[in-house]
Each structure stands twice: as structure tokens, then as C-alpha cells.
Design a protein around this motif. Structure first.
Motif, PDB file in Angstrom:
ATOM      1  N   HIS A   1      48.064  46.125  34.505  1.00 58.08           N
ATOM      2  CA  HIS A   1      49.078  47.099  34.911  1.00 58.08           C
ATOM      3  C   HIS A   1      49.539  46.993  36.365  1.00 58.08           C
ATOM      4  N   LEU A   2      48.811  46.264  37.220  1.00 56.56           N
ATOM      5  CA  LEU A   2      49.223  46.177  38.616  1.00 56.56           C
ATOM      6  C   LEU A   2      49.758  44.793  38.975  1.00 56.56           C
ATOM      7  N   LEU A   3      49.071  43.741  38.534  1.00 61.00           N
ATOM      8  CA  LEU A   3      49.553  42.393  38.854  1.00 61.00           C
ATOM      9  C   LEU A   3      51.001  42.171  38.424  1.00 61.00           C
ATOM     10  N   PRO A   4      51.419  42.617  37.238  1.00 58.38           N
ATOM     11  CA  PRO A   4      52.813  42.367  36.845  1.00 58.38           C
ATOM     12  C   PRO A   4      53.841  43.068  37.727  1.00 58.38           C
ATOM     13  N   ARG A   5      53.416  44.004  38.529  1.00 59.56           N
ATOM     14  CA  ARG A   5      54.343  44.752  39.385  1.00 59.56           C
ATOM     15  C   ARG A   5      54.353  44.219  40.821  1.00 59.56           C
ATOM     16  N   CYS A   6      53.615  43.142  41.093  1.00 63.01           N
ATOM     17  CA  CYS A   6      53.424  42.683  42.477  1.00 63.01           C
ATOM     18  C   CYS A   6      54.317  41.505  42.826  1.00 63.01           C
ATOM     19  N   GLU A   7      54.901  41.577  44.006  1.00 65.95           N
ATOM     20  CA  GLU A   7      55.613  40.436  44.577  1.00 65.95           C
ATOM     21  C   GLU A   7      54.614  39.370  45.024  1.00 65.95           C
ATOM     22  N   LEU A   8      53.482  39.808  45.561  1.00 64.67           N
ATOM     23  CA  LEU A   8      52.494  38.880  46.102  1.00 64.67           C
ATOM     24  C   LEU A   8      51.107  39.489  45.967  1.00 64.67           C
ATOM     25  N   VAL A   9      50.135  38.644  45.599  1.00 62.52           N
ATOM     26  CA  VAL A   9      48.722  39.012  45.581  1.00 62.52           C
ATOM     27  C   VAL A   9      48.002  38.082  46.547  1.00 62.52           C
ATOM     28  N   THR A  10      47.073  38.619  47.353  1.00 62.01           N
ATOM     29  CA  THR A  10      46.448  37.824  48.421  1.00 62.01           C
ATOM     30  C   THR A  10      44.928  37.769  48.267  1.00 62.01           C
ATOM     31  N   PRO A  11      44.394  37.216  47.177  1.00 59.26           N
ATOM     32  CA  PRO A  11      42.936  37.179  47.015  1.00 59.26           C
ATOM     33  C   PRO A  11      42.303  36.060  47.830  1.00 59.26           C
ATOM     34  N   ASN A  12      41.031  36.260  48.211  1.00 62.47           N
ATOM     35  CA  ASN A  12      40.249  35.109  48.654  1.00 62.47           C
ATOM     36  C   ASN A  12      39.712  34.420  47.403  1.00 62.47           C
ATOM     37  N   VAL A  13      39.024  33.307  47.585  1.00 58.33           N
ATOM     38  CA  VAL A  13      38.586  32.525  46.424  1.00 58.33           C
ATOM     39  C   VAL A  13      37.666  33.327  45.496  1.00 58.33           C
ATOM     40  N   PRO A  14      36.627  34.018  45.989  1.00 63.56           N
ATOM     41  CA  PRO A  14      35.785  34.797  45.067  1.00 63.56           C
ATOM     42  C   PRO A  14      36.569  35.858  44.299  1.00 63.56           C
ATOM     43  N   GLU A  15      37.508  36.532  44.951  1.00 54.94           N
ATOM     44  CA  GLU A  15      38.308  37.540  44.264  1.00 54.94           C
ATOM     45  C   GLU A  15      39.187  36.923  43.194  1.00 54.94           C
ATOM     46  N   ALA A  16      39.783  35.765  43.502  1.00 56.58           N
ATOM     47  CA  ALA A  16      40.640  35.093  42.520  1.00 56.58           C
ATOM     48  C   ALA A  16      39.843  34.667  41.295  1.00 56.58           C
ATOM     49  N   LEU A  17      38.641  34.150  41.512  1.00 56.73           N
ATOM     50  CA  LEU A  17      37.805  33.736  40.388  1.00 56.73           C
ATOM     51  C   LEU A  17      37.378  34.938  39.557  1.00 56.73           C
ATOM     52  N   LEU A  18      37.077  36.042  40.222  1.00 56.31           N
ATOM     53  CA  LEU A  18      36.649  37.245  39.513  1.00 56.31           C
ATOM     54  C   LEU A  18      37.781  37.832  38.677  1.00 56.31           C
ATOM     55  N   MET A  19      38.976  37.875  39.223  1.00 52.90           N
ATOM     56  CA  MET A  19      40.106  38.439  38.487  1.00 52.90           C
ATOM     57  C   MET A  19      40.554  37.556  37.337  1.00 52.90           C
ATOM     58  N   SER A  20      40.403  36.248  37.505  1.00 55.46           N
ATOM     59  CA  SER A  20      40.934  35.314  36.510  1.00 55.46           C
ATOM     60  C   SER A  20      39.906  34.877  35.473  1.00 55.46           C
ATOM     61  N   THR A  21      38.613  35.071  35.755  1.00 57.69           N
ATOM     62  CA  THR A  21      37.496  34.660  34.888  1.00 57.69           C
ATOM     63  C   THR A  21      37.468  33.155  34.646  1.00 57.69           C
ATOM     64  N   VAL A  22      37.956  32.361  35.604  1.00 59.88           N
ATOM     65  CA  VAL A  22      37.816  30.904  35.546  1.00 59.88           C
ATOM     66  C   VAL A  22      36.958  30.463  36.724  1.00 59.88           C
ATOM     67  N   THR A  23      36.646  29.175  36.779  1.00 61.58           N
ATOM     68  CA  THR A  23      35.699  28.691  37.782  1.00 61.58           C
ATOM     69  C   THR A  23      36.318  27.773  38.833  1.00 61.58           C
ATOM     70  N   GLN A  24      37.607  27.452  38.726  1.00 60.36           N
ATOM     71  CA  GLN A  24      38.272  26.597  39.700  1.00 60.36           C
ATOM     72  C   GLN A  24      39.448  27.356  40.302  1.00 60.36           C
ATOM     73  N   PHE A  25      39.573  27.290  41.638  1.00 65.08           N
ATOM     74  CA  PHE A  25      40.562  28.154  42.269  1.00 65.08           C
ATOM     75  C   PHE A  25      41.990  27.801  41.891  1.00 65.08           C
ATOM     76  N   GLU A  26      42.290  26.493  41.648  1.00 62.85           N
ATOM     77  CA  GLU A  26      43.646  26.142  41.239  1.00 62.85           C
ATOM     78  C   GLU A  26      43.993  26.800  39.911  1.00 62.85           C
ATOM     79  N   ARG A  27      43.060  26.754  38.966  1.00 57.87           N
ATOM     80  CA  ARG A  27      43.290  27.394  37.676  1.00 57.87           C
ATOM     81  C   ARG A  27      43.320  28.914  37.815  1.00 57.87           C
ATOM     82  N   ALA A  28      42.555  29.434  38.761  1.00 59.89           N
ATOM     83  CA  ALA A  28      42.559  30.879  38.982  1.00 59.89           C
ATOM     84  C   ALA A  28      43.938  31.352  39.409  1.00 59.89           C
TER      85      ALA A  28
END
Length: 262
Positions: A134-161
Motif C-alpha cells: 500500500h505504500l511502495l506503489p504511491r512513492c516517487e522514490l524509496v531510499t533503502p540501505n542494502v539490509p532494508e532492501a533485502l528485507l522488503m524484497s525477500t531476495v538475497t542479492q541487492f540488484e534483484r532486490a
């Protein structure tokens, strides 16, 4: 503020937590906006008990109270951009979505504060799931660090995240490299659908800094409120943050606190 200044003063609405140490959260947002010549209105999502050494307690505010804080500002001021930081409770996501929908065309920058800089988790599974839906689709930009990106995406490589986060609907992802200690440089990468990746490299500093992620996201949002393009806003904000970190002062026993530049 004089009446003549109302129409020409860019305004950022920062929605996030209060940090008693003054290094992160709403105070960082306000200082970064002021340095960019932007007025910052604020809404508090969480009261925190923390200092430069770590987070002790989160006290989320009631969604109705957060809605009221935002609504009176939106009714009164012309908002140029919205920055969302620490949310603290999944119950707040729906309210944030409704508030954002009430400001069509206003860019939203999300700094997904899922853990404190000292490692304490600030988001549970329900919050992360609601954030994705409900929030990501409304965002112009998201600024995660690598651990946050992996946690939100449930993948293990940052490019795929980054690709997965774009698939959730956000328009752009700035993946910050401060937590990627495999590189001697801090490399921040901007991902957008069907666009080449844009990367910026910065020297990795030896110290640990409190509030640098908040400062970067709000510095970008402030520049978007001023009408800058996304890439220009990101580049200028990084230059500002780099200068702030290089002149940071230590206000507590543990982490350095970025100081305002300009």
C-alpha cells in the motif's frame, strides 16, 4: 512568514519519528530541508526513547492522531513533497496511503526505517507487508540501505532486490551502499524501470553516523519540493550529506551526528 512569501516558499511535509538525541528523524528532516531553503512541516508517527548509542523503546502514535497532524497542514499549506520515515505500526499504513492520495502529483520519498542504526528492529512482518502493498506503489522514490532492501524484497542479492521493489510499484529505488562493507567505497545506485542504473561513488568514512539515512532522504525530498528533477535532487542531496558527514560532531558517547551544512 510574510503573506507575500507563502506562494513562493517550497514546503516539505516530513512524517516520521522523534529522536531525542536530535540526530535522526524529524529533527534531521527539518535541518536538511532548511539547508535546501525549504520550509519543513512535520507530523510525528512515533515517540522514541533513544540516544546516539541505540534505540530503547518505540511508542507509536494513534493513526487518527497522525492523520489529524497531517490534515491540518494539508488544509493550510501547499505541500511540494512528502517524506515518510519511521512508521512504527502497520495500522498507520492505510492512513498514510489516504493522505498521499489526497495530494495528487505531490512526490513522496520513503526512507524505510526498518531497523535502527545500532541494529534494533523497528518494523514487524505486518508493517513490511502493508508497506509493500500500500505504500511502495504511491512513492516517487524509496531510499533503502542494502539490509532494508533485502528485507522488503525477500531476495538475497541487492540488484534483484531493487528490481523486486520496482515491481511492487514504486517509480525509483535509490539503494544506498553504507552497509555494503564488501566495497571500500560507498556506492549509491538509482534504479528505475527501463532505465540504465545511475551510480554515485563516495569515500567510505571510518566513523559511524547517526541519522545519515534520514538526512539523505529528506534532502532529496526537499529538492523535489523545490521543483528539481529526480536525478538532480539525488545528486545535490548526496553532495550535501557528504559535506555534513565530513563536518559531523559527536554529541554522545557512541555515534557521530551529522550537522547542518549551509
Amino acid at each position: 512568514m510574510a503573506p507575500a512569501d507563502v506562494e513562493r516558499t517550497p514546503i516539505l511535509l516530513a512524517i516520521g519519528g522523534h529522536d531525542p538525541s536530535g540526530g535522526a528523524g524529524i529533527q534531521a528532516d527539518t535541518e536538511a530541508a532548511a539547508a535546501a531553503g525549504v520550509h519543513c512541516c512535520t507530523a510525528i508517527t512515533c515517540i522514541t526513547v533513544q540516544n546516539t548509542c541505540g534505540l530503547c523503546q518505540l511508542v507509536p502514535q494513534r493513526p487518527a492522531q497522525v492523520r489529524a497532524q497531517c490534515q491540518v497542514i494539508m488544509d493550510d499549506s501547499r505541500i511540494g513533497a512528502i517524506k515518510v520515515g519511521l512508521i512504527g505500526s502497520s495500522r498507520l499504513i492505510q492512513v498514510l496511503g489516504e493522505l498521499i492520495d489526497a495530494c495528487p502529483g505531490v512526490p513522496v520519498v520513503l526512507d524505510p526505517v526498518l531497523a535502527a542504526g545500532s541494529g534494533q528492529v523497528t518494523a514487524d512482518a505486518a508493517l513490511i507487508n502493508q508497506l509493500r502493498l500500500h505504500l511502495l506503489p504511491r512513492c516517487e522514490l524509496v531510499t533503502p540501505n542494502v539490509p532494508e532492501a533485502l528485507l522488503m524484497s525477500t531476495v538475497t542479492q541487492f540488484e534483484r532486490a531493487a528490481e523486486r521493489l520496482l515491481a511492487f510499484g514504486c517509480k525509483a529505488v535509490l539503494l544506498t551502499g553504507t552497509h555494503d562493507h564488501t566495497s571500500e567505497l560507498v556506492i549509491n545506485r538509482l534504479y528505475r524501470p527501463n532505465e540504465a542504473v545511475v551510480a554515485w561513488e563516495w569515500p567510505r568514512l571510518a566513523a559511524s553516523f547517526h541519522g545519515s539515512g534520514c538526512t539523505l532522504a529528506s534532502a532529496i525530498a526537499a529538492r523535489l519540493a523545490s521543483g528539481q528533477s529526480l536525478v538532480d535532487a539525488i545528486e545535490a542531496a548526496q553532495i550535501y550529506v557528504a559535506a555534513a558527514l565530513n563536518t559531523a560532531r559527536q554529541t554522545g558517547r557512541c555515534q557521530m551526528t551529522p550537522r547542518r551544512v549551509g
